[in-house]
Every structure is written in C-alpha cells, then in structure tokens.
Design an enzyme around this catalytic site. Sequence first.
Site, PDB file in Angstrom:
ATOM      1  N   ARG A  84       0.824  -1.213   0.000  1.00  0.00           N
ATOM      2  CA  ARG A  84       0.000   0.000   0.000  1.00  0.00           C
ATOM      3  C   ARG A  84       0.856   1.261   0.000  1.00  0.00           C
ATOM      4  NH1 ARG A  84      -5.719   1.351   1.066  1.00  0.00           N
ATOM      5  NH2 ARG A  84      -6.135  -0.885   0.985  1.00  0.00           N
ATOM      6  N   GLU A  92      -9.213   6.537   7.241  1.00  0.00           N
ATOM      7  CA  GLU A  92      -7.778   6.717   7.032  1.00  0.00           C
ATOM      8  C   GLU A  92      -7.394   7.951   6.215  1.00  0.00           C
ATOM      9  OE1 GLU A  92      -6.039   2.223   6.969  1.00  0.00           O
ATOM     10  OE2 GLU A  92      -7.445   2.737   5.371  1.00  0.00           O
TER      11      GLU A  92
END
Length: 786
Positions: free
Chosen positions: A326, A733
């Site tokens: 990621r 997030e």
Amino acid sequence: MTKHTPNLKAEKISGGVHTDVRHDSAHKHVAGTAIYIDDMPEPAGTLHAGLGFSSVAKATITAMDLDAVRAAPGVVCVLTAADVPGVNDISPSGMQDDPVLADGVVSFHGQPIFCVIAQTRDQARRAARLAKVSYDEQAPVVDIWPLDIATDKQVATPLTLKRGDVATALATAPRRVKGRMRLGGQDHFYLEGQVALAVPGEDDDIIVYSSTQGPTETQHLVAHALGVASNAVTIEIRRMGGGFGGKETQANQVAALAAIAAKKLHRAVKLRLDRDEDMVATGKRHDFAIDYDVGFDAEGRILGVDYTFALRAGFSADLSGPVGDRALFHCDNAYFLPHVEARTALFHTNTVSNTAFRGFGGPQGMVGAERIIDEVAFAVGKDPLEIRKLNFYDPMGEAGERNLTPYHQKVEDCIIQRIVAELETSADYAGRRREIAAFNANSKYVKRGIALTPVKFGISFTKTESNQAGALVHIYADGSVHMNHGGTEMGQGLHLKVAQVVAEEFQIDLDRVKITATTTAKVPNTAPTAASSGADLNGMAAQNAAHQIKVRLIDFAAERYGVPHDQIEFLPNRVRVGNQEIPFNELVRQAFVGRVQLSAAGFYKTPKIHWDRSKGRGHAFYYFAYGAACSEVSVDTLTGEYVIERTDILHDVGRSLNPVIDIGQIEGGFVQGTGWLTTEELVFDDKGRLRTHAPSTYKIPLASDRPKIFNVALTDWSQAYEPTIHRSKAVGEPPLPLGLSVLHALSDAIASVADHKICPQLDAPATPERVLMTLERLKGQAAATP
C-alpha cells in the site's frame, strides 16, 4: 389507519442518513458508563493472567526455571509453548512465524515466553518477575538504515511497481535529484490496551470477549491454537477504546492465551496488558527509509521517479507485505508520474513485528511523494504548491494520458484540482505567504512557514476476499429492529452509521433500531474493520438485509390490501398502501400474524476490483477519497520548538452519512497524523530495547498542541463516483496524511534561514531536536555556499 393526504412539507425521519446524529455511545463515554471488556462483570471464579517477557532481543533459551513462579502466592498454573494444545502460531499471513509463546528462541526484547495464571492480576504479574531464564544471547539486528536490499533478510516477498522506461527518463531528464529520507514509526496508543476475557463452555466451546478489529481472524487463530474447529469459538466485542489498526492482528495473542488457559482450567480467564507491556510487546506503524531518484524539467514537471521503500518489519511477517504494497500504491499521492519504478524491502529485524496502523502504509508512500515535490520545488526555485498543481493527475487532459497510476489503474474521479483551488482561496494561501515572508524578514529568531498539501487515498482492501461483508437484521413483532453486522466499533461511529442506513431503508426513526455487539455467532467470515471500508461494506450489507425484509412487507401489503406494488410507499414511520396510511409497527404486526419472515441476512461484495500482485497491475481500489490541508507554523530557531498557528482543511467524504461524525474523524485523523510526523518518536537502543514505552517518554499530541485556529470543512458538492452506500466516501484513514501539511510548513519555516535556496530535507518525526539540527545544518550549508 388513516387516509392518505399529500404532505404539504417534506417530512423526514429522525436520524436518517446525511444528518448530524450524536455518536450512540457519546453520553456513555462522558459519563463513564460505556462498558468495555475490563468493565464487564466477571464470572464467578475468574482467574487472571500475566505475561513473562524476554529480557533480550535475540537468543536461544538455554534454561527456564519457573519453580518460584509456580510457588508464588495465588498462582494456579504457568503456561509455556508446550501447553499450546493446537498449533503454536498466530501468524495472520499463514507463514508460521509468529508463536503464541516463544519456543526455545526469542526474537525481540519483550517477547512473551510464558503466561502466569493466578487468582488476581497483581499476583500473576508479580509472580512472572520471579522466573529465572538463561540465554545464549546473539547480536540483534535493530535498525534498517544500514541494511542492504540485495543481501539482508526480508520477512516476505517484496513488490515492484513499474510503468514506462524509468532509466531512460532519468538519464535524459534536464534536472535530477537523489536523496534518502528517514521516516519514523508510531505507537497506536489506544486508550484501552489489549484485553480478552475467555469463558469456557461445554465440549470444545468457548466464548472470548476480545478487543479486536478482526473478530473472524481472531476466531480462526484462537481455534487454530486450541486445535478445534472455528465453530467452537465465538468472538464478541461491543466496543473498543480505540484501535487504529493495533487490534487488527495484535489482539490475537492475548485472546489465544486467555482461551488456552480457560479451556485448560475450566474457568474464565482474563488477560489485560498495562501500558508499558502493551507498548513493548505489540507491533507499531512501520518506520521507513525512503530512497528516491527524480528527474524533472526546468518548469518542475516530473518526468520519472525511482523509489525504494525499505521498512522495519520486525521479527515476523505479520502484515508487512501488504503494508509495503500500500505504500507503493500511494507513492504517487495526487501526482501523475510518467515513468516510475518503485519497490519495497521488508527487512527482518529483532524488534516487535510491526503491523497495521491507520493508513496501512499509504501515509508512508505519500511522505515519499511529498518529499520529491519539495526537492523539485527547491531545485527550480518555485513555491512547492506550484509544483504540486503542475503535477496533479488530470483525467481530462492530454487525451487522458495523465491519469494512469503506477499500478496501471486509471484515476477517473480526480477532484483534487478543485479541492486545492477552493482551499487555496478560502485559506488565503497567497496572501498569507506574502505576510509570512514579511514577518520572517523582520523576525530574527522566530520564523514562520506555510504549506498546502493534497491527499488522494485509495479505498478497498487489496486482498480481494476481504472486500465482503455480512449483516443480520430482525424486525420483532412490535416493530422494533435489531441490527448486527461484521464491523467493529472503536469510537469511529460505525455502528451508528450502519443503524442510520437501516433506519433510512425502513423510513423509521433511528431510536427504533437497536445496535448490538459484533459477534461471530451472528455474522460469519467477515473482514477486519480496517482499510477505511467499515461503513462502505457493512452499510451495504445491512441495507441489503433491510431491503429483503422491506420487499417482503410490500408483497404482503399488496396481497392483503389488494393494491399494486407501485402504490405502496414507505413514509416516515408509516407505510402508504393505496389510499391509506398504516403505522410501520402495525404493518409489521400484521405481517407477523400473516407468517411473513421478518429476518434477513444481508451480504455485499465490492465490485470491479481486481489485483495481480505478480504483475503489479490491477484495479486495486474501488474509488479514491481526496482532501487538502493548509497549515501555518511558528518555529523558534534557537530551540527548535514550534506551534501550529492555523490549519484549514477541505475534505471529500462524498455525500456524508453523518457530517458531524465525519468532521470528528477528520480532526482526529489530522491530529494523529501530525503527532506521527512531529512528536511521536520510537527509540530502540542497540540491544533492541524500546526506550520510549510510556507516556513519560513517548509524546502523543496534547489538546494544547492542536492548531490555534482549526477550520475543517467538507466538500458540499462531491459524491462518490461509484455506487457506494448513499454515495458517501470512506473517512477513517484518508484524513491522517493531512498532517503532512504541518511537516512541510515546518520545512518551509526552516528553509527561510537559507533564503529558501536549499531543500531542508527534514526527516520525521520532526521533533524540536530534529528541527533544531536541521536548522543548524541549513545555516552551515548557507554559510558555505558562495
């Protein structure tokens, strides 16, 4: 029943979607009545566990004398690796590298090597200190800074993303800059530490009340450690006192140990770590070393980038592979990179195994992107914001050529240009930059800086099977609704949002919907509450369940009253059937009498996404969330101390399910991101011991550290590009990297001591000490430059 009359003004239910509703547990949090696991009444005869930890970072255990531990007051038994009835492993990656208790070998300082069960928690912890353990100690590997990607051990298979011809782009670029950045880790510092209460049942059955973000994974790994089928293990959690990723995999060890002890002794067992134990023994955000080589033209347009993201994985794989992936997925942030190659290095170290943390590697990737923007800006002598805007993705520009990510997914929903333009105006960026320049020219010791940074955050699990959710909805005969889903509540308002979705579907007031504890006995095989997907997945699943019941009620009403389906409409707290209106509760009662099924299991899986890791290509994310922050700081150049004068944020959450909850998430995410990049510093000594394992040495932001002026707004024009739950977007997030605006405002202030001629290359966390050292380095460089 009443005759239907047209509504003269729009009616709405109380607490539906797109409305400000207070968190369902807010009053309980304030009053101290919210029940966490440690607040639950303990079953009669409950025992308590305490852990024995390794005192060295890398060694073979040559002897372990536990006689004094067993003889200590209140001790019932002591567990070692030999007492694990199933498999001594809780690895979420399936690599068999993460033992429940160390077995002969210790791999980090603070690793649990035995577990004491006693009548009280104090007795268990005191007894654990009486152990006599001998080690054949070896030199540990602690820091990743000197490690070599070609020769040093990695915990999992690294990833490389590649698009275009990077070598040629760099070789032919008019300008080129290379560098390396050190980026620190972060402790989760949740208010409630790791805790589990295990209650044994008959046969193989056991219920574990676990502070976990992933009940299904905890269920499977507890079953694995017990050597039983998953159907024998029930995991339940009503709420956590914070998680931030730290309870995605790290909760499993505590749950497994409590469960093993409970089944062995046929008594309830509770295990709760205190703050120091928790910080030493559980994983954290990965710290990184980021190498970059960027080529660009005279205007500052990026032509090619070569990245290496090396991370400190710790002693086992845990989630380091996906976290590194990621990071690469976000090494572009909001910028189009024509030619790019990026790779990870997942270095094995003799430190605690690092794990998920809010953002899951994405923020670390963005840090790399923003560093190269700074390098380019200083090289060409322009405001970094100009370079940012010059390099933004542009789906409509150049025949669609500037919209392809390093993993070959098209960015089709890019709104960052509009967000930045609106924030630049509302925050008066240009005017304040002029004022700051004037201030710095007349201020000898205090310097100010400002920065406006963007966020583009991909939403979905890149592990495809995690993009699914289930829900269970009942309507009881009195018209009250019971809702359960696979997501977990850690303060973010997930349960409330899903309840709003159910209320909206039935058109009933929110207070008619009962929020219940998450349990694997009701909704199986769920993904962890992570990747910002909690409301997206579970909201859709709950809506699906409610819709099934709604269709049955419509069918029943059409048959009972002899009206076409299109003449049945759910109105606030009632249902129009032909020319009459029936209270919702009454229709439900009639349906119950008519033997209509009033329960449904809902399901949802995210469409479109696919990812081929071996090729580094795919449609990794369902959509992107966007945002931008503008921060201004003041820095004392004599001490390195600083304050955040003002922050303005404009963030995209689509059509918000609950705006007031989302604003709270944005504020909290920004502060947490700022803490990571400025004050929170993890320090390991050369023996692998964590020296910052308590609030006395590890500094999270205080209320007094927040910006003096703090303006947060949601885009009022955005909605999700793809069909999401009521066209909302994830908010867990994406706000955290907004804290980058503070790091770069500090960089801007530091740069003023060298007349903005030298890139400060400020590493993170930018503690006052690091700021002061960077200031002195820049002064020295400026003085040495003719």
